[in-house]
Design a protein around this motif. Structure first.
Motif, PDB file in Angstrom:
ATOM      1  N   THR A   1      91.324 123.300  81.802  1.00  0.00           N
ATOM      2  CA  THR A   1      90.174 123.209  82.709  1.00  0.00           C
ATOM      3  C   THR A   1      89.002 123.853  81.991  1.00  0.00           C
ATOM      4  OG1 THR A   1      90.789 125.292  83.791  1.00  0.00           O
ATOM      5  CG2 THR A   1      91.607 123.244  84.775  1.00  0.00           C
TER       6      THR A   1
ATOM      7  N   GLN B   1      84.583 124.593  81.424  1.00  0.00           N
ATOM      8  CA  GLN B   1      83.147 124.553  81.677  1.00  0.00           C
ATOM      9  C   GLN B   1      82.475 124.279  80.334  1.00  0.00           C
ATOM     10  OE1 GLN B   1      81.712 128.050  83.633  1.00  0.00           O
ATOM     11  NE2 GLN B   1      82.617 127.511  85.602  1.00  0.00           N
TER      12      GLN B   1
ATOM     13  N   LYS C   1      90.803 119.358  91.113  1.00  0.00           N
ATOM     14  CA  LYS C   1      90.125 120.642  91.334  1.00  0.00           C
ATOM     15  C   LYS C   1      90.782 121.384  92.491  1.00  0.00           C
ATOM     16  CE  LYS C   1      86.827 123.737  90.909  1.00  0.00           C
ATOM     17  NZ  LYS C   1      87.521 124.817  91.656  1.00  0.00           N
TER      18      LYS C   1
ATOM     19  N   ARG D   1      83.889 110.612  85.502  1.00  0.00           N
ATOM     20  CA  ARG D   1      82.997 111.742  85.772  1.00  0.00           C
ATOM     21  C   ARG D   1      81.722 111.254  86.462  1.00  0.00           C
ATOM     22  NH1 ARG D   1      86.833 115.598  84.684  1.00  0.00           N
ATOM     23  NH2 ARG D   1      87.541 115.497  82.508  1.00  0.00           N
TER      24      ARG D   1
ATOM     25  N   SER E   1      87.680 124.173  87.077  1.00  0.00           N
ATOM     26  CA  SER E   1      87.245 122.778  87.102  1.00  0.00           C
ATOM     27  C   SER E   1      88.455 121.914  87.427  1.00  0.00           C
ATOM     28  CB  SER E   1      86.656 122.363  85.736  1.00  0.00           C
ATOM     29  OG  SER E   1      87.682 122.210  84.777  1.00  0.00           O
TER      30      SER E   1
ATOM     31  N   ASP F   1      82.765 125.557  75.003  1.00  0.00           N
ATOM     32  CA  ASP F   1      83.192 125.967  76.340  1.00  0.00           C
ATOM     33  C   ASP F   1      82.596 127.311  76.707  1.00  0.00           C
ATOM     34  OD1 ASP F   1      84.740 123.807  77.064  1.00  0.00           O
ATOM     35  OD2 ASP F   1      86.572 124.619  76.198  1.00  0.00           O
TER      36      ASP F   1
ATOM     37  N   VAL G   1      90.826 118.521  82.494  1.00  0.00           N
ATOM     38  CA  VAL G   1      89.965 117.943  81.464  1.00  0.00           C
ATOM     39  C   VAL G   1      90.825 117.313  80.360  1.00  0.00           C
ATOM     40  CG1 VAL G   1      88.104 118.382  79.813  1.00  0.00           C
ATOM     41  CG2 VAL G   1      88.119 119.548  82.019  1.00  0.00           C
TER      42      VAL G   1
ATOM     43  N   SER H   1      87.550 128.229  79.738  1.00  0.00           N
ATOM     44  CA  SER H   1      88.628 127.236  79.761  1.00  0.00           C
ATOM     45  C   SER H   1      89.962 127.936  80.003  1.00  0.00           C
ATOM     46  CB  SER H   1      88.660 126.429  78.465  1.00  0.00           C
ATOM     47  OG  SER H   1      88.793 127.262  77.334  1.00  0.00           O
TER      48      SER H   1
END
Length: 497
Positions: free
Chosen positions: A245, A247, A221, A201, A227, A264, A230, A267
């Motif tokens: 995925t 945030q 992505k 990251r 995103s 989150d 993950v 997601s």
């Protein structure tokens, strides 16, 4: 400076060890203490694999000056160990004791000297299971707080010995010190390392993928995802990886014992095809959260965690909302979808475990290798239970071929976070990351599992029993492996720049 101090401590310990008698005499006279010895780590009456590294320990009471321990194997042979207040057993002698005690137990008697007087404690046993444990595990080493961090590594450990080596670290390719670099989410296909991944990251970001032993960096992505990938889960037979995925946001408490909250804003779930470098959407609903996918061992089902519908204020994925008002109300249930590996199509979802109806939240599902049991972490709310002191591990049967009455009393701690459960490849050992002991540092604990019962969990043994007090790092996302990662740090660095 921390690493330098740690090295000096290890050198001092080795010098002390070399000055001690290899096999000290048992005290000729002593007073019975009528209690088990207070040892660290606590290995009293634990069940261990027949191939585990030596269970070195020490008397944890500072008032003691010396310690002697006598080990007796089933055929009556005995050996003594002790150096100061520590008991450190040579690897070859320990494994000989294990081999002679499979399916039986080793008796351990401990004496401690305090103010010139010896005390003898109640003997305990170390039960030696016939079943071995996977020889390797890997984990991320990180500070206990995410407010600030510097050096970070993903390491692998030989469980049969004390050898630890790096898989990757965040210094070798980080050319932007202001931006920093985070590495996380190491994952393997079927416990093997020819197909694996981890994420990089911030600086030089991307997913480092190993496909049949060949390393590359990929960008997961897409325009239609919130995103990059993950939280990963390799399909057991196909070159497919399910990801959530996310945030993700963090909050730092000032008056809460949990200290940090991770949650989150949004997601979804995606499926990545390694061979075609393509990403397809498994589910994408802005009114709920879906996270932590995992496959059944036969690859026919994808399990995951899903929240109830979110308040309308949280539906907008592009808006950083006041989720602090709602995070304690977000709870996850466990679901699964059937999967056709030929067509890559998913069927309709079905509820597996309704945690919300119990005012609870379930995360991090893992299926046993035989497909009979489902492990997961259960807490009051949210999806990051390693920070929640009320979190425990739960196990439920998935069919009627195993006992319905499951006992994890020996695995869980009381009042400390237990999370990141995972099975060994033979299904007889459960590993968790737990903050038991001090509430701050997550460490690796292992428990023997048979016929629905988990025996008393024990801490991953170290050559120096004080190692986990010297090493001010958390063991994050421990994963079993049947073989080591053979790709060097330098090889990974060539593709991660």
């Amino acid at each position: 400076m921390k690493r330098y101090t740690y090295i000096l401590s290890i050198v001092a310990a080795l010098l002390l060890l070399s000055s001690c008698a290899n096999h000290p005499d048992v005290p000729t006279s002593s007073i019975k203490a009528k209690c088990l010895p207070a040892i660290f780590p606590d290995y009293c009456n634990v069940t261990v694999p027949c191939n585990i590294a030596p269970l070195n320990f020490m008397l944890s009471d500072d008032e003691y000056d010396e310690c002697v321990a006598r080990f007796t194997i089933p055929d009556g042979q005995q050996q003594t160990y002790g150096c100061g207040v520590k008991v450190q057993i040579p690897k070859e002698e320990w494994h000989a004791m294990l081999d002679a005690s499979k399916g039986k137990s080793i008796k351990v008697e401990v004496w401690g000297q305090k103010e010139g007087e010896w005390l003898s404690f109640t003997p305990f046993e170390i039960f030696v299971a016939d079943q071995p444990i996977d020889e390797y595990l890997s984990y991320r080493l990180i500070e206990p707080s995410y407010v600030a961090w510097n050096f970070m590594e993903i390491a692998q450990r030989d469980i049969t010995s004390f050898e630890e080596t790096q898989i990757f670290n965040n210094e070798i390719t980080c050319n932007d010190r202001a931006k920093g670099q985070c590495i996380n989410c190491h994952s393997y296909q079927n416990y093997k390392t020819d197909n694996m991944l981890f994420h990089v990251r911030q600086a030089n970001s991307g997913t480092i993928l190993v496909n049949d032993g060949k390393v590359s960096k990929i960008n997961l992505k897409r325009d239609y995802t919130i995103s990059a990938g993950v939280y990963p889960a390799w399909h057991p037979t196909a070159k497919l990886i399910a990801f959530s995925t996310n945030q993700t946001r963090q909050a730092f408490h000032t008056a809460n014992t949990n200290k940090i909250e991770v949650f989150d804003l949004a997601s979804d779930m995606i499926l990545y095809d390694v061979e075609t470098d393509s990403v397809s959407v498994v589910s994408a609903d802005s009114t709920l959260l879906e996270v932590y996918p995992t496959w059944s061992p036969d690859g026919k089902y994808l399990y995951y965690c899903k929240s109830a519908p979110l308040p309308e204020e949280l539906h907008d994925k592009d808006k950083d909302t006041e989720i602090n008002e709602y995070y304690q109300k977000i709870q996850y249930n466990l679901y699964r979808r059937p999967f056709d590996v030929a067509s890559h199509n998913f069927g309709e979802e079905e509820l597996v475990y309704d945690a919300a109806s119990q005012d609870k939240s379930a995360t991090l599902p893992r299926i046993s290798p035989d497909g009979h049991y489902l492990l997961f972490a259960l807490g009051q709310y949210g999806c990051f239970h390693i920070r929640h002191s009320d979190a425990d591990i739960v196990c439920m049967p998935l069919d009627n071929q195993v006992p319905s009455d499951i006992d994890l009393t020996g695995l869980n701690s009381e009042g400390f976070a237990d999370s990141y459960p995972t099975w060994s490849s033979n299904g007889h050992w459960i590993m968790v990351s737990s903050r038991r002991g001090d509430g701050n540092f997550s460490r690796v604990y292992i428990s023997y599992f048979k016929n629905g019962k988990a025996e008393k969990a024990f801490m991953l043994p170290q050559e120096d029993p004080e190692q986990n007090t010297f090493r001010l790092k958390c063991y994050n996302r421990p994963e079993f492996m049947v073989e080591p990662v053979r790709i060097s740090v330098n090889e990974f660095s060539k593709v991660s720049q």
